[in-house]
Design an enzyme around this catalytic site. Structure first.
Site, short mmCIF file in Angstrom:
data_model
loop_
_atom_site.label_atom_id
_atom_site.label_comp_id
_atom_site.label_asym_id
_atom_site.label_seq_id
_atom_site.Cartn_x
_atom_site.Cartn_y
_atom_site.Cartn_z
N ASN A 33 70.04 13.54 12.40
CA ASN A 33 68.98 12.76 13.03
C ASN A 33 67.72 12.69 12.17
OD1 ASN A 33 68.43 11.07 15.22
ND2 ASN A 33 67.12 12.62 16.18
N ARG A 34 67.87 13.00 10.87
CA ARG A 34 66.78 12.80 9.91
C ARG A 34 67.30 12.00 8.71
NH1 ARG A 34 65.11 14.95 13.72
NH2 ARG A 34 63.65 16.69 13.99
N GLU A 69 66.37 14.06 25.99
CA GLU A 69 66.47 15.50 25.77
C GLU A 69 66.84 16.08 27.13
OE1 GLU A 69 66.20 17.34 23.09
OE2 GLU A 69 65.38 15.95 21.61
N HIS A 78 73.51 16.57 17.09
CA HIS A 78 73.28 17.97 16.74
C HIS A 78 74.37 18.83 17.39
CE1 HIS A 78 68.85 16.75 16.12
NE2 HIS A 78 69.46 16.80 14.96
N ALA A 79 75.08 19.58 16.56
CA ALA A 79 76.31 20.23 16.99
C ALA A 79 76.15 21.18 18.17
CB ALA A 79 76.91 20.98 15.80
N TYR A 138 57.34 15.38 19.09
CA TYR A 138 56.64 15.60 17.83
C TYR A 138 57.04 14.49 16.86
CZ TYR A 138 61.05 18.27 17.39
OH TYR A 138 62.37 18.68 17.45
N GLU A 184 74.18 21.24 20.68
CA GLU A 184 73.69 20.68 21.95
C GLU A 184 74.86 20.21 22.80
OE1 GLU A 184 70.75 17.83 20.55
OE2 GLU A 184 69.70 19.38 19.42
N TYR A 217 67.27 20.45 23.88
CA TYR A 217 66.88 20.51 25.27
C TYR A 217 65.38 20.29 25.33
CZ TYR A 217 65.38 25.16 23.76
OH TYR A 217 64.78 26.17 23.07
#
Length: 376
Positions: free
Chosen positions: A210-211, A337, A135-136, A315, A138, A265
């Site tokens: 990531n999906r 995370e 994810h860009a 989740y 992060e 995070y």
């Protein structure tokens, strides 16, 4: 109201009694706050001037000598170009321990670089895969990947644990998985998350990398709408970045014993499954590795990480790289995370890079050494 959801990543995960972090444009906050008051929803303003916080990170950089590679600063965030220069430099300078290669090309044609780290002590060695920056926005992820490489190279001679790790294992390290998105988060939109592939029908860009993996693809926790942050893509492995890494991992699945992915995070250490509430077959080994890793991490600065199966700890989300790695025969699959829990969110200040990486390093070494001791 147009809001950018920081935590959780999808509106479907917002339920009673949970906390949500959202970013809103200045003009929207004027209507949002009275709405929250009316609805009797408690809120706290964590960052009142986001623009200022962004400029503190990417603003006046010229005063630092950031180009010098011998004095490369691991305590600041680096652009994609700087990270790639750094990788080339290590490849030239530490040819006995580092081998740089590309697993493919991104949607916009950038090379997808990986560093192979380790002593060429024998022809066949087990390996650990580490990726950062799926994810860009992060940014602490890529910062950690660079930190890990620095630590490995600097302490290899003096630290018996590191020596053991680099002698018995190879590490495949991908400092920036989502290269197009990461570059875009530096040049256009600091809070960009997805890849940068173009959707013709909706004029929206990007897929959540990531999906996009072929494991319960586009089920719960992923969106079918191209404009959403958790868009799963038109089909599994539609993103060239995901396809390239999946191909590499499939090819080396017998060799790779651990898959570690770094996100932000939430301060969590997650393991499978992410897509369902179920216990993995080797739960005892993985759970004890996570427990010990979290304790090692806490020993540095007292920072507490929650750990557990991703579905119940964070989740449910389908199509994640961690689940895919596990399903493809990599017995230890973890997603970190990193810091923090929302005070700075994606804008973790540079002064926190060092403590975050130092404590995370303890956890990663712990997992790696656990891997070398057989777990039954």
């Amino acid at each position: 109201l147009q809001v950018d959801l920081w935590q959780p990543s999808s509106p479907s995960h917002i339920v009673e009694g949970t906390v949500a972090d959202v970013r809103v444009p200045q003009n929207v906050s004027r209507s949002l706050l009275p709405f929250l008051q009316q609805a009797n929803i408690q809120y706290t303003i964590l960052i009142s001037d986001l623009q200022q916080a962004i400029e503190n990170q990417t603003g006046a950089r010229s005063h630092r000598n950031r180009r010098s590679l011998s004095g490369y600063n691991y305590e600041v965030y680096h652009s994609l170009e700087e990270i790639e220069d750094w990788m080339h430099y290590l490849n030239r300078t530490y040819s006995d321990l580092v081998h740089m290669f590309s697993v493919g090309k991104s949607y916009e044609g950038r090379p997808l670089y990986v560093l192979k780290l380790g002593k060429r002590s024998r022809p066949y060695k087990k390996a650990v895969w580490i990726d950062c920056g799926i994810h860009a926005r992060e940014w602490i992820g890529p910062a950690f990947c660079q930190w890990f490489v620095k630590e490995a190279l600097q302490t290899y001679q003096t630290d018996p644990d590191m020596r053991k790790m680099l002698t018995h294992l190879y590490f495949y390290i991908m400092p920036v998985f989502n290269v197009d998105g990461y570059h875009f988060s530096w040049t256009n939109d600091r809070f960009w998350r997805k890849t940068r592939s173009k959707n013709m029908r909706f004029h929206c860009y990007g897929v959540d990398a990531n999906r996009n993996w072929k494991v319960k693809w586009c089920d719960e926790g992923a969106s079918l709408h191209p404009c959403d942050d958790t868009y799963c893509g038109p089909f599994p492995e539609s993103e060239p970045e995901v396809k390239a890494v999946a191909h590499f991992l499939r090819k080396h699945r017998k060799q790779i014993k651990a898959y570690l992915s770094f996100h932000a995070y939430a301060q969590m250490l997650l393991y499978p499954y992410s897509y369902k509430y179920a216990t993995i077959p080797n739960f005892n080994c993985v759970e004890s590795a996570a427990y010990n890793a979290v304790n090692a991490l806490q020993s540095a600065y007292g920072v507490r990480y929650r750990y557990g199966p991703a579905s119940s700890t964070l989740y449910v989300s389908s199509g994640s790289s961690m689940d895919w790695a596990y399903k493809n025969g990599i017995p230890y699959a973890f997603a970190f995370e990193l810091r923090d829990t929302g005070h700075f969110g994606f804008l973790l200040p540079e002064m926190l890079i060092k403590p975050t990486c130092t404590e995370t390093m303890l956890a990663v070494k712990n997992i790696t050494l656990h891997l070398l001791k057989k777990c039954h």
